[in-house]
Design a protein around this motif. Structure first.
Motif, PDB file in Angstrom:
ATOM      1  N   LEU A  10       7.356   1.156 -20.810  1.00  0.00           N
ATOM      2  CA  LEU A  10       7.107   1.167 -22.249  1.00  0.00           C
ATOM      3  C   LEU A  10       6.965   2.589 -22.745  1.00  0.00           C
ATOM      4  CD1 LEU A  10       4.628  -1.713 -23.083  1.00  0.00           C
ATOM      5  CD2 LEU A  10       6.978  -1.406 -23.820  1.00  0.00           C
ATOM      6  N   ALA A  11       6.225   3.393 -21.964  1.00  0.00           N
ATOM      7  CA  ALA A  11       6.002   4.774 -22.386  1.00  0.00           C
ATOM      8  C   ALA A  11       7.313   5.537 -22.462  1.00  0.00           C
ATOM      9  CB  ALA A  11       5.043   5.459 -21.427  1.00  0.00           C
ATOM     10  N   LEU A  12       8.231   5.221 -21.560  1.00  0.00           N
ATOM     11  CA  LEU A  12       9.508   5.933 -21.536  1.00  0.00           C
ATOM     12  C   LEU A  12      10.462   5.421 -22.603  1.00  0.00           C
ATOM     13  CD1 LEU A  12      11.084   8.082 -20.059  1.00  0.00           C
ATOM     14  CD2 LEU A  12      11.916   6.371 -18.495  1.00  0.00           C
ATOM     15  N   LEU A  13      10.279   4.168 -22.973  1.00  0.00           N
ATOM     16  CA  LEU A  13      11.224   3.516 -23.874  1.00  0.00           C
ATOM     17  C   LEU A  13      11.348   4.259 -25.204  1.00  0.00           C
ATOM     18  CD1 LEU A  13      12.929   0.912 -24.078  1.00  0.00           C
ATOM     19  CD2 LEU A  13      10.989  -0.121 -25.258  1.00  0.00           C
ATOM     20  N   VAL A  14      10.197   4.587 -25.795  1.00  0.00           N
ATOM     21  CA  VAL A  14      10.194   5.111 -27.157  1.00  0.00           C
ATOM     22  C   VAL A  14      10.990   6.404 -27.295  1.00  0.00           C
ATOM     23  CG1 VAL A  14       8.715   6.011 -28.961  1.00  0.00           C
ATOM     24  CG2 VAL A  14       8.101   3.927 -27.755  1.00  0.00           C
ATOM     25  N   PRO A  15      10.695   7.419 -26.495  1.00  0.00           N
ATOM     26  CA  PRO A  15      11.483   8.649 -26.657  1.00  0.00           C
ATOM     27  C   PRO A  15      12.964   8.432 -26.410  1.00  0.00           C
ATOM     28  CG  PRO A  15      10.067   8.780 -24.724  1.00  0.00           C
ATOM     29  CD  PRO A  15       9.636   7.581 -25.494  1.00  0.00           C
ATOM     30  N   VAL A  16      13.284   7.503 -25.511  1.00  0.00           N
ATOM     31  CA  VAL A  16      14.694   7.268 -25.207  1.00  0.00           C
ATOM     32  C   VAL A  16      15.381   6.622 -26.403  1.00  0.00           C
ATOM     33  CG1 VAL A  16      16.261   5.993 -23.729  1.00  0.00           C
ATOM     34  CG2 VAL A  16      14.310   7.161 -22.747  1.00  0.00           C
ATOM     35  N   VAL A  17      14.685   5.675 -27.045  1.00  0.00           N
ATOM     36  CA  VAL A  17      15.265   5.041 -28.225  1.00  0.00           C
ATOM     37  C   VAL A  17      15.473   6.088 -29.311  1.00  0.00           C
ATOM     38  CG1 VAL A  17      14.760   3.452 -30.102  1.00  0.00           C
ATOM     39  CG2 VAL A  17      14.416   2.738 -27.753  1.00  0.00           C
ATOM     40  N   LEU A  18      14.500   6.961 -29.463  1.00  0.00           N
ATOM     41  CA  LEU A  18      14.614   7.958 -30.523  1.00  0.00           C
ATOM     42  C   LEU A  18      15.751   8.932 -30.262  1.00  0.00           C
ATOM     43  CD1 LEU A  18      10.970   8.833 -31.560  1.00  0.00           C
ATOM     44  CD2 LEU A  18      12.545   7.182 -32.505  1.00  0.00           C
ATOM     45  N   LEU A  19      16.073   9.130 -28.985  1.00  0.00           N
ATOM     46  CA  LEU A  19      17.189  10.034 -28.662  1.00  0.00           C
ATOM     47  C   LEU A  19      18.481   9.568 -29.310  1.00  0.00           C
ATOM     48  CD1 LEU A  19      16.933  10.980 -24.884  1.00  0.00           C
ATOM     49  CD2 LEU A  19      16.719  12.462 -26.847  1.00  0.00           C
ATOM     50  N   ALA A  20      18.575   8.234 -29.513  1.00  0.00           N
ATOM     51  CA  ALA A  20      19.801   7.680 -30.062  1.00  0.00           C
ATOM     52  C   ALA A  20      20.027   8.110 -31.508  1.00  0.00           C
ATOM     53  CB  ALA A  20      19.754   6.157 -29.972  1.00  0.00           C
ATOM     54  N   LEU A  21      18.972   8.502 -32.195  1.00  0.00           N
ATOM     55  CA  LEU A  21      19.088   8.791 -33.621  1.00  0.00           C
ATOM     56  C   LEU A  21      19.464  10.232 -33.912  1.00  0.00           C
ATOM     57  CD1 LEU A  21      16.007   6.918 -35.009  1.00  0.00           C
ATOM     58  CD2 LEU A  21      18.370   6.256 -35.125  1.00  0.00           C
ATOM     59  N   ILE A  22      19.340  11.075 -32.913  1.00  0.00           N
ATOM     60  CA  ILE A  22      19.434  12.498 -33.198  1.00  0.00           C
ATOM     61  C   ILE A  22      20.879  12.940 -33.293  1.00  0.00           C
ATOM     62  CG2 ILE A  22      18.938  14.774 -32.237  1.00  0.00           C
ATOM     63  CD1 ILE A  22      16.435  13.303 -31.006  1.00  0.00           C
ATOM     64  N   GLY A  37       4.885   4.285 -29.387  1.00  0.00           N
ATOM     65  CA  GLY A  37       4.783   4.991 -28.112  1.00  0.00           C
ATOM     66  C   GLY A  37       3.403   4.919 -27.486  1.00  0.00           C
ATOM     67  N   VAL A  38       2.403   4.788 -28.322  1.00  0.00           N
ATOM     68  CA  VAL A  38       1.050   4.773 -27.808  1.00  0.00           C
ATOM     69  C   VAL A  38       0.772   3.510 -27.003  1.00  0.00           C
ATOM     70  CG1 VAL A  38       0.008   3.692 -29.825  1.00  0.00           C
ATOM     71  CG2 VAL A  38      -1.313   5.285 -28.473  1.00  0.00           C
ATOM     72  N   MET A  39       1.604   2.468 -27.229  1.00  0.00           N
ATOM     73  CA  MET A  39       1.346   1.206 -26.526  1.00  0.00           C
ATOM     74  C   MET A  39       1.392   1.383 -25.013  1.00  0.00           C
ATOM     75  SD  MET A  39       0.543  -0.987 -28.626  1.00  0.00           S
ATOM     76  CE  MET A  39       0.578  -2.456 -27.614  1.00  0.00           C
ATOM     77  N   GLY A  40       2.399   2.120 -24.562  1.00  0.00           N
ATOM     78  CA  GLY A  40       2.523   2.313 -23.121  1.00  0.00           C
ATOM     79  C   GLY A  40       1.259   2.936 -22.545  1.00  0.00           C
ATOM     80  N   ILE A  41       0.747   3.946 -23.251  1.00  0.00           N
ATOM     81  CA  ILE A  41      -0.441   4.643 -22.764  1.00  0.00           C
ATOM     82  C   ILE A  41      -1.651   3.723 -22.797  1.00  0.00           C
ATOM     83  CG2 ILE A  41      -2.009   6.526 -23.323  1.00  0.00           C
ATOM     84  CD1 ILE A  41       0.407   8.111 -24.237  1.00  0.00           C
ATOM     85  N   LEU A  42      -1.776   2.998 -23.887  1.00  0.00           N
ATOM     86  CA  LEU A  42      -2.926   2.093 -23.994  1.00  0.00           C
ATOM     87  C   LEU A  42      -2.900   1.041 -22.895  1.00  0.00           C
ATOM     88  CD1 LEU A  42      -3.424   1.377 -27.792  1.00  0.00           C
ATOM     89  CD2 LEU A  42      -5.060   2.360 -26.209  1.00  0.00           C
ATOM     90  N   ILE A  43      -1.709   0.480 -22.684  1.00  0.00           N
ATOM     91  CA  ILE A  43      -1.602  -0.561 -21.660  1.00  0.00           C
ATOM     92  C   ILE A  43      -1.884   0.029 -20.289  1.00  0.00           C
ATOM     93  CG2 ILE A  43       0.035  -2.068 -20.503  1.00  0.00           C
ATOM     94  CD1 ILE A  43       1.289  -2.582 -23.230  1.00  0.00           C
TER      95      ILE A  43
END
Lengths: 387, 271, 375, 230, 154
Positions: free
Chosen positions: C116-128, C153-159
């Motif tokens: 989950l933590a890795l997912l968010v930055p990777v998804v955002l990479l698609a927009l750049i 992104g905080v979800m991964g850390i919280l979990i």
């Protein structure tokens, strides 16, 4: 009359307070024995309410080696290497404490050369210790680069020790009646070359950490202890001086060559972490000043007034000697029976053991992060607490 | 500096004495804007300092250890390893040309030839030690054990094995200081890492025998040869030979050939 | 990869498209065979994974070297030339290290969190928008998408912190939650300033709107202040020093990832660095003109020279500069305390952000904007 | 062991050339492991200053070996550097830390205190005489404290062991070379073949088993059990 | 104040004390029953003001069946030194706690209890400080036995 003896379990398993209005509960966390802030292996049990520290229970003893018991089997020369392993950052000064006690008790004379070299070495070690402390404080507060700068200076001063003494940490240099080795001919020149560099380094320390707003906010007005309370809690060294008490054995009971030099006892006014930080920085400047005054005129003479293999027997009675190490008054109490060349009982008055307990007065009410600042501002060396 | 720090010198009466103190005081907290300004400049100055180090490669102080092995010089006083002084050693080392010739004649590599020479030339290992045991007395934690024997020629006792426990030595230099014969020294060797800690206990002497001057006074080469006896690094009463030093497990298969028989007596002496 | 390229080409030609057209084009552009589709998909996954790990490893290597030189030392030198293979060795080791789940942890969540933590930055990479033609998806609601997903992104850390069943992890996760959610506000306010200036939420649109000059200076003081706010807030979002209180080593041993080992820990590590790249890339896109070359008003010769440098290089250079600044912060500053962190956000950055937004609105309304650079 | 490694050799070796592939993989993994030793921040005494701090500092720079990533969390560390005396109160805790480390884990004992109790070997009522009474130790670095360079030498020694040591076919079985290096001034004749023969048998260790045989292992189990019962 | 007048002052305040020989600083010996009263005077008397308890330790004399408690006091107001010693029987080593006067004594006494087995009455938190709670015996006593401990070979 019965005396109730408690156990740690009893203390830790006392019911924790639960706030009745909110469904929150206090909890215990162990800082140490293996924790970066433990700086070795000190265990501190912290009772927390959220992030706020409610109570601090230091549990030392994770490096308690029973040195005092061992010393009852060692002669006075053999005791000295063990003092290296107490407060290892003030090894030379610890050696000096034993040597001084034995010299006073046995009536051994030393000469000016010995005392001047001892003083220079002790001040170099104080500089080294404070540089290291500065770096470690930086690391504790998250500035890793500061740690490496502090260690760089420690290493550079250490080169002088390596050359003169042949050791980097456990020196065993100051012996009863003199020194283990004479200094090298180029010692004075090297030290003199070092001093401007160190002055420059202190300025860099000011730029990197002292001038940083985050750092200041982390230390300012955190963990205040007033002078009277600090004295009652047995604090010595920079901890008590930061609270405004100019208790410095170098000035109040001059030994070595301290009587001959001009220097200031640095004191703070508030007694918070910032004062403890800044007192040490100023002490570095004072140490440089002391060395500057001594380095030019190292007198001539032998480096030891007695032979190494001579038997040292102290007269019967209590003998105590203390020196000002980088962390406070380090004392050696020797009870001698006057017959053997080993002590009957030997007790080390360690500055760190006595400085440690002030956290129980300082930390409650502050956050975990402040507890980190408080503990690193005390500059504890754990093996010296435990002995 | 956000709040001004002032260090003022004054005389203060303390513990019945006048002590010159430097008092650290801070100024009043400045206004909001000034705080903001000095906070930002303080941060920038810190950044400038670190950037300065980034751009100055000459500030790099790293000594690259395994790469600089050949040039690494430790200070002469450095206490890293205890060793015997062998007064003849230097002269033997200078025989490089001889070794080269020997290697050429015997069609072997130079280091094999050097070993051969060392095997042959026992004079290299003549030492200063008399086995008086002063070092053993001075050692705070019994890291040195000197075994002596009755000499062939000499009536006095002479050193048989000088066992040093590198695994427990605290490098306090007491033995070197206490030695009346200048027989041992601390050197800068530090590459002593091992996989088995029993390898850290060994003999320092290479020859059992009297002090060098007694041997060299002797003219007759046969007598000279009889005065000394070879001692290996791991021979004799060191744990590799089946002994248990305090808290050191014995090797389960003890060495058989090339070493002295194990006697219970010696074990008792050690423990 | 072909899939990606087609998408990018589509993005370049048509900027107003909906998810429906996206799907149509995706289907059109690949052969109508299930196996081939699966094959392409696999290839894309492997390619993206390789790219990501390369990106992460490169950034880690750079960080280690830069840190070393800040600190008067050398950094990795012994594995490969100049220690270039150091992070590869680390990765390989972490992959083959024991993967440990504490006995009393929530097993499934514990294993899920790093992904989950890795997912968010990777998804955002698609927009750049990396270059005029290289962009996976140019959404017309790009900024909105970034803030929405970025907050996730905080979800991964919280979990991770909750499932580890460890007090340090828990404290770290809670700190991270409070911190990231707070700083998202400031980051969003800074983004809004750019949206105001450029009048679009599409990232390509924002880049194109900076043709006359980058928002960092063309937006008057407001643009510059927004840049600073975004830099600080995104550093906080990244949990990097001086805002690394969720994993502050001297306080919380390793914070939320205290109980993670091996590959899963490597994912957190990777996530941090990919996140750093994403944030820096966004900063470059929004404030520093993305792939736009550096132009100075009338200096036609200079501008022409600048144009010869490919846009991809420009983009990378700007991103690297921002990454360097973030690393520079880390290796200079100490860490804030948790309440000081909140103080900084709620009492300094947030009011400043609102004021800044207001100023930006005034600038836009009174048409002080746009003014040509250099005149 | 690591992700997907448990059954990997069994599967791959069925295919032609599988055994070779596994050997190559072993070499690659061991190379990676030996070059990425992240130490645990664990020091008790003076050696910690030299081993964990001075080695990491600018003058010596542990980062050159890729080992500057000192982890405060046990789970992420590969290398436990035992720097300083271990006392009876610490021994179970250290044991626990060791057991919390993820495989493969390596232990270096530095300094006399950690090797044998050193200065505190005699007349001390608390010091454990050697960290190897508590955890299996791979490399011993003598000194009091050793120089940072000596620690680097120890690290190189450990790297050599890792490269030759473990395979994914038999995880946990570690082969130690007999001698780390030929001591200075000593000829091959003196390091006799017998020493090699004598030690060769003992230097193949089943790490997990060796760990359980240590005197403190049982104590830690009891201790954990007692703590968890509360 | 010179040592002689210091001792004289303390003697006039508490006649039951005896001067102690074989010490490097002015020293007095106090019966353990009066220890707390003497210490209170030493801390609070305007001419004495011993506010820093530098060391607190105990010495074991098994032959004479006593523990000697040693307190080393320093006055940061007047710069005075004083050693106070007090004997407690080895069979029943109970002494009054001075932690109400000097807070640091709380931990110094815990150390003395831990290593020497001296019990301090009215101590707020008397428990072991270095050793674990289930440790058997008091190691600094001369007759302490430990099966793990090795004797230094001589």
């Amino acid at each position: 009359m019965t005396v109730h003896v408690r156990t740690l379990d009893e203390l830790l398993h006392a019911p924790l307070e639960a706030d009745s209005d909110l469904t929150t509960q206090e909890y215990l966390v162990n800082m140490g024995p293996q924790h970066p802030i433990a700086h070795g292996s000190l265990r501190v049990v912290v009772r927390l309410d959220g992030e706020t520290v409610k109570e601090v229970i230091p549990v030392p003893g994770y490096v308690h080696r029973g040195v005092e018991k061992m010393c009852e089997h060692l002669n006075y020369r053999q005791v000295i290497p063990y003092t290296d392993r107490l407060d290892y950052l003030s090894a030379i000064m610890n050696n000096w404490a034993v040597a001084k006690t034995v010299e006073t008790a046995a009536g051994i004379e030393t000469n000016d050369r010995i005392e001047v070299i001892r003083t220079i070495m002790a001040e170099l070690q104080r500089l080294q210790s404070h540089a290291l402390w500065w770096g470690v404080t930086g690391m504790d507060l998250g500035a890793y680069t500061a740690f490496l700068y502090g260690f760089r200076e420690r290493e550079i001063i250490g080169e002088i020790f390596e050359e003169t003494i042949g050791a980097r940490l456990t020196m065993n240099y100051i012996q009863p009646g003199g020194l283990m080795y004479d200094i090298k001919p180029d010692f004075a020149a090297k030290v003199k070359k070092l001093l401007p560099y160190l002055k420059d380094c202190v300025e860099q320390y000011e730029t990197l950490l002292s001038g940083n707003v985050i750092f200041q906010e982390r230390l300012r007005n955190v963990g205040i202890v007033d002078g009277a309370r600090a004295v009652a809690l047995g604090c010595t060294g920079p901890v008590v001086r930061a609270s405004g008490v100019p208790l410095d054995l170098r000035a109040t009971e001059p030994y070595g060559a301290y009587g001959k030099v001009q220097f200031n006892v640095v004191v703070g006014t508030v007694g918070d972490c910032w004062d403890r930080y800044y007192v040490r920085l100023e002490e570095m400047r004072e140490s440089i000043r002391i060395i500057e005054q001594l380095i030019d005129g190292i007198p001539d003479g032998p480096y030891s007034t007695i032979r190494y293999n001579v038997e040292l027997t102290l007269p019967e009675g209590i003998h105590y000697g203390q020196v000002e190490t980088a962390r406070g008054a380090f004392g050696v109490l020797i009870v001698s029976d006057g017959k053997r060349e080993i002590p009957y009982r030997l007790h080390f008055r360690s500055p760190n053991f006595n400085n440690l307990w002030v956290v129980t007065a300082m930390a409650p009410g502050w956050r975990i992060a402040d507890f980190i600042s408080i503990q690193s501002s005390l500059d504890l060396v754990i093996p010296d607490i435990d002995r | 500096m956000i709040h001004a720090i002032k260090v003022a010198q004054e005389e203060r009466l303390f513990a019945g004495k006048s002590v010159s103190v430097a008092v650290i005081t801070r100024g009043r907290p400045p206004g909001y804007l000034r705080v903001a300004f000095s906070a930002v400049t303080g941060l920038l100055r810190g950044l400038w300092l670190t950037l300065g180090y980034l751009w100055s490669p000459e500030a790099i102080v790293t000594r690259q250890y395994p790469e600089n092995r050949a040039t690494l010089q430790l200070t002469e006083r450095f206490r890293g390893n205890l060793r015997f002084k062998f007064p003849n050693e230097k002269a033997q080392e200078d025989h490089a040309a001889f070794i080269e010739q020997l290697a050429h004649e015997t069609q072997t590599h130079a280091h094999v030839a050097a070993d051969l020479v060392r095997e042959e030339n026992e004079t290299r290992w003549y030492h200063n030690c008399t086995g008086c045991g002063k070092c053993q007395e001075a050692c705070p934690n019994a890291s040195i054990k000197v075994f002596t024997r009755q000499g062939e020629i000499l009536e006095d006792r002479e050193v048989d094995r000088f066992v040093w426990r590198l695994d427990s030595c605290m490098f306090c230099n007491a033995c070197v200081q206490a030695c009346p014969w200048d027989a041992i020294e601390m050197t800068g060797g530090f590459e002593n890492a091992v996989y088995d800690r029993r390898l850290l206990v060994y003999n320092l002497n290479r020859l059992a025998g009297p002090r060098i001057n007694y041997i060299e006074e002797e003219e007759n080469p046969d007598v000279r040869k009889r005065m000394v006896e070879r001692r290996d690094r791991y021979g004799g009463e060191v744990p590799l030979n089946g002994f248990a030093l305090p808290n050191l497990p014995p090797v389960t298969t003890p060495m058989e050939s090339g070493s002295r028989a194990i006697d219970a007596d010696a074990q008792a002496r050690l423990t | 990869m072909q899939f990606v390229h087609t998408m990018a080409a589509a993005a370049a030609t048509n900027t107003t498209w909906t998810p429906q057209t996206l799907a149509d084009r995706a289907v059109d552009s690949v052969p109508h065979s299930l196996w081939l589709t699966a094959g392409y998909f696999l290839l894309a996954v492997v390619g993206v994974a390789a790219l990501l790990s390369f990106l992460g490893m490169a950034l880690i290597y750079i960080e280690r070297k830069i840190a070393a030189h800040f600190q008067c030392r050398l950094g990795p030198t012994r594995v490969g030339p100049f220690g270039l293979l150091q992070t590869l060795a680390d990765t390989l080791k972490l992959v083959f290290k024991e993967d440990f789940v504490p006995p009393k942890a929530d097993r499934s969540l514990h294993m899920l969190a790093p992904f989950l933590a890795l997912l968010v930055p990777v998804v955002l990479l698609a927009l750049i928008p990396y270059s005029p033609n290289v962009q996976v998806a140019d959404l017309n609601i790009g900024i909105l998408f970034i803030t929405a997903i970025g907050g996730f992104g905080v979800m991964g850390i919280l979990i991770a912190g909750w499932s580890s069943n460890n007090k340090w992890s828990m404290i770290g996760a809670m700190r991270a939650g409070a911190q990231i959610i707070s700083y998202e506000l400031s980051a969003t306010l800074a983004l809004l300033v750019v949206v105001l200036f450029s009048g679009t939420m599409s990232l390509t649109g924002i880049v194109l709107s900076q043709q006359e000059g980058w928002w960092i200076w063309r937006g008057h003081a407001a643009g510059f202040v927004a840049f600073l706010i975004y830099l600080v807030a995104s550093t906080a979002d990244l949990n990097r020093t001086p805002f690394d209180i969720p994993e502050g080593e001297s306080e919380l041993t390793a914070g939320f990832h205290t109980e993670y080992s091996g590959l899963r820990f490597a994912f957190f590590f990777l996530a941090e660095f990919i996140n750093m790249f994403t944030v820096s890339a966004l900063t470059a896109t929004l404030f520093l003109g993305g792939w736009m070359p550096f132009h100075v008003g009338d200096w036609t010769g200079f501008n022409a020279a600048m144009d010869t440098i490919p846009p991809g290089i420009w983009f990378l250079a700007k991103t690297t500069a921002v990454i360097f600044v973030i690393m520079w912060f880390r290796w200079t500053f100490p860490r804030l305390r948790v309440d000081q962190l909140m103080h900084l956000e709620w009492k300094v950055l947030l009011p400043l952000g609102f004021a800044n937004l207001f100023v930006a609105a005034v600038v836009v309304l009174t048409e002080l904007y746009p003014f040509p650079l250099g005149k | 062991m690591g992700v997907a490694l448990g059954k990997l050799p069994g599967i791959v070796e069925r295919f032609p050339g599988g055994a070779m592939a596994i050997t190559r993989l072993d070499a690659a993994i061991n190379l990676a492991r030996s070059n990425s030793l992240w130490p645990l921040m664990f020091g008790t005494k003076c050696c910690a200053i030299e081993m964990l701090m001075a080695t990491g500092a600018s003058h010596h720079d542990l980062a050159r070996f890729g080992a500057e990533v000192a982890r405060a969390s046990v789970r992420q560390a590969d290398l436990m550097v035992i720097a300083g005396a271990i006392v009876k109160k610490m021994a179970p805790r250290m044991r626990l830390l060791y057991e919390q480390m993820a495989e493969p884990r390596y232990v270096i004992a530095t300094g006399s205190c950690a090797i044998s109790g050193g200065p505190f070997m005699y007349n001390s009522y608390t010091v454990v005489r050697g960290a190897d009474e508590v955890v299996p130790v791979d490399v011993y670095v003598p000194g009091c404290p050793p120089r940072p360079e000596a620690f680097f030498w120890g690290l190189l020694t450990l790297q050599r062991m890792i490269r030759e040591g473990e395979t994914i076919r038999e995880p946990g079985i570690r082969r130690k070379p007999v001698m780390a290096a030929l001591p200075e001034d000593v000829s091959l004749h003196e390091i006799r073949a017998e020493i090699r023969a004598a030690l060769a048998n003992e230097n193949v260790i089943d790490v997990t088993q060796a760990a359980n045989q240590k005197p403190w292992a049982r104590k830690v189990r009891e201790w954990i059990q007692r703590a968890s019962l509360r | 104040m010179d040592p002689e007048s210091l001792l004289a002052l303390v003697e006039t305040e508490h006649p039951s004390i005896r001067r102690r020989s074989h010490a490097d600083r002015p020293a007095v010996s106090v019966p353990s029953g009066e220890l707390l009263a003497v210490m209170t005077t030493l801390r609070d008397h305007a001419d004495l003001r011993f506010d820093l308890l530098l060391t607190l330790t105990a010495v074991d004399f098994p032959g004479e069946d006593r523990f000697e408690l040693l307190y080393r006091l320093y006055s940061t107001v007047h710069g005075l030194w004083l050693i106070v010693s007090s004997d407690v029987p080895r069979s029943r080593p109970v002494a009054p706690s001075v932690s109400s006067l000097w807070p640091i004594a709380e931990w110094q006494e815990r150390e003395a209890y831990d290593l020497m087995g001296v019990l301090y009455d009215n101590h707020p938190d008397l428990r072991r400080v270095f050793l674990e709670d289930d440790w058997v015996g008091y190691p600094l006593r001369k007759d302490y036995q430990d099966e793990y401990m090795l004797e230094l070979p001589k």
